[in-house]
Design an enzyme around this catalytic site. Structure first.
Site, PDB file in Angstrom:
ATOM      1  N   HIS A  19     -16.284  -2.080  53.048  1.00 12.11           N
ATOM      2  CA  HIS A  19     -16.090  -3.485  52.993  1.00 12.11           C
ATOM      3  C   HIS A  19     -15.374  -3.911  51.885  1.00 12.11           C
ATOM      4  CE1 HIS A  19     -19.018  -3.450  56.714  1.00 12.11           C
ATOM      5  NE2 HIS A  19     -18.174  -3.829  56.898  1.00 12.11           N
ATOM      6  N   LYS A  59     -12.352   8.692  54.461  1.00 15.86           N
ATOM      7  CA  LYS A  59     -13.447   7.776  53.586  1.00 15.86           C
ATOM      8  C   LYS A  59     -14.538   7.913  52.971  1.00 15.86           C
ATOM      9  CE  LYS A  59     -12.635   4.472  58.141  1.00 15.86           C
ATOM     10  NZ  LYS A  59     -12.934   3.894  58.895  1.00 15.86           N
ATOM     11  N   GLN A 102      -9.298 -12.043  68.131  1.00 15.67           N
ATOM     12  CA  GLN A 102      -9.205 -12.237  66.068  1.00 15.67           C
ATOM     13  C   GLN A 102      -7.715 -13.111  66.011  1.00 15.67           C
ATOM     14  OE1 GLN A 102      -9.245  -8.425  64.016  1.00 15.67           O
ATOM     15  NE2 GLN A 102      -7.989  -9.197  62.825  1.00 15.67           N
TER      16      GLN A 102
END
Length: 409
Positions: A48, A228, A172
């Site tokens: 994040h 990732k 969103q």
């Protein structure tokens, strides 16, 4: 140097809309940008951080930030990057997670002065929405054909996309429209995987309000192989010190690949660009000096300078000085949970260091766990309570570089 230039210089800009127009927009007066964070767990994790740090850079450039927690959107679940629908979470659990997010975001951003930063919850305007009025006002602005071409939906269309998740992009987008109207927010920042969702919001603002709106994304946190980052053998690297200790966070960054040093120093430190390039240019064993600097700067950023100093000292004691009983992270096991003699795997699971019994078994079979220097070799073995009930505890080594001071009390 302006925000866009800083983001480019530090390799933190992936995509941007209307770049020249945005640069002029930012030069005129302080502007407001937001990033949304859905509480899909009870803590933020390292993955994040790039959007959080983009907000931090925005604030450092003299602009106002909005950290938006998704108490509304989390009830739907973002399908982006997911092969199946997210597990449904209750509103009560989401609200509990949001409390943690607010505390954690406050470590990186000045949210005490409303002129500098706000923390908002989209549940305040999404949960009260009435379905038919929302469809008429907002749903009519979206082309289903265009939505189906969005990258965030493509993967899921092959395996099944629920109508619930199909609404995520619209919700969103509505966030951006609402923030633009109520808080004069003209820029949305986010991870590059959110590009399609973000464009939807920008288009909605420009179409319905005829106002300026822009999007800028940061790269995803990936290693040189495109995988990732932010995960270890025991799971995600969390911001919560109870889930990932400052020492383990320090070790995570201390052990990254050599070719990731420059990128991570650009992201997770405020060191000048020239100093970063100088550190990243070190070769051979000297690159470890750069990794220690990175680990210290990242730990300082997330947990503060005191915890970074402790983690650095602990690492030096463990790996450089060869101390006999190092000051490893302390793990307390309640004596009432330990019988006089019990299975080794059952005992080790009480430490909560390992994600599963299967993982403990694998590590023991591979010789990857030792206690006070003695390797454990038999996953079917037993241990006695008196082996662990010692004033200073015992030193458990997991893998090659992870140490824990186990105390039964």
């Amino acid at each position: 140097m302006g925000f866009v230039e800083v983001m480019k210089e530090r390799g933190m800009l992936a995509q941007v809309t209307h770049e020249e127009e945005l640069v002029s927009h930012l030069a005129e007066e302080p502007r407001t940008a937001y990033v949304g964070f859905d509480p899909t767990a009870d803590s933020l994790h390292v993955g994040h951080l790039l959007p959080v740090l983009a907000l931090r850079r925005w604030q450092q450039a003299g602009h106002r930030v909005i950290a938006l927690v998704g108490g509304g959107t989390a009830l739907v679940g973002d399908p982006t990057g997911k092969t199946e629908m997210r597990k449904m979470t209750s509103a009560e659990e989401i609200d509990e997670r949001i409390k943690n997010f607010k505390v954690q975001l406050g470590r990186f951003l000045d949210l005490n002065d409303p002129k500098k930063g706000l923390i908002l919850n989209n549940a305040d305007w999404l949960r009260p929405l009435e379905y038919l009025p929302f469809l008429r006002e907002i749903g009519s602005q979206f082309s289903v054909n265009r939505m189906l071409t969005a990258e965030c939906f493509k993967q899921r269309l092959e395996k099944g996309l629920s109508f619930l998740e199909f609404n995520y992009m619209i919700l969103q987008s509505y966030d951006f429209y609402h923030l633009n109207k109520e808080f004069d927010c003209s820029v949305q920042l986010g991870g590059d995987d959110q590009w399609s969702n973000m464009l939807g919001g920008m288009d909605l603002v420009r179409r319905k309000s005829q106002r300026q709106a822009y999007c800028l994304t940061v790269p995803l946190l990936v290693n040189s192989q495109g995988k990732k980052m932010g995960k270890t053998e025991s799971g995600a690297v969390w911001i919560d010190a109870d889930k990932t200790s400052p020492y383990d966070l320090f070790q995570y960054f201390r052990n990254i690949e050599d070719d990731m040093v420059e990128k991570c120093l650009m992201y997770f430190s405020d060191l000048p660009v020239e100093q970063v390039k100088g550190l990243a240019a070190l070769e051979g064993q000297k690159i470890n000096e750069a990794k220690v600097t990175l680990a210290f700067e990242a730990t300082k950023l997330i947990h503060g300078v005191d915890e970074a100093e402790k983690a650095k000292a602990m690492a030096q004691k463990l790996f450089e000085e060869g101390a006999g009983q190092p000051d490893a992270p302390e793990v307390i096991i309640s004596e009432s949970d330990v019988s006089d003699e019990m299975g080794l795997l059952d005992f080790l699971m009480l430490s909560k260091i390992f994600p599963s019994k299967a993982e403990v078994r694998r590590l023991v079979q591979q010789g990857g766990i030792s206690v006070d220097g003695e390797k454990l070799t038999d996953p079917k073995g037993t241990i006695r309570k008196d082996q662990f009930v010692k004033p200073d505890g015992v030193l458990l080594k997991k893998g090659k570089k992870h140490y824990f001071n186990i105390k039964v009390q």
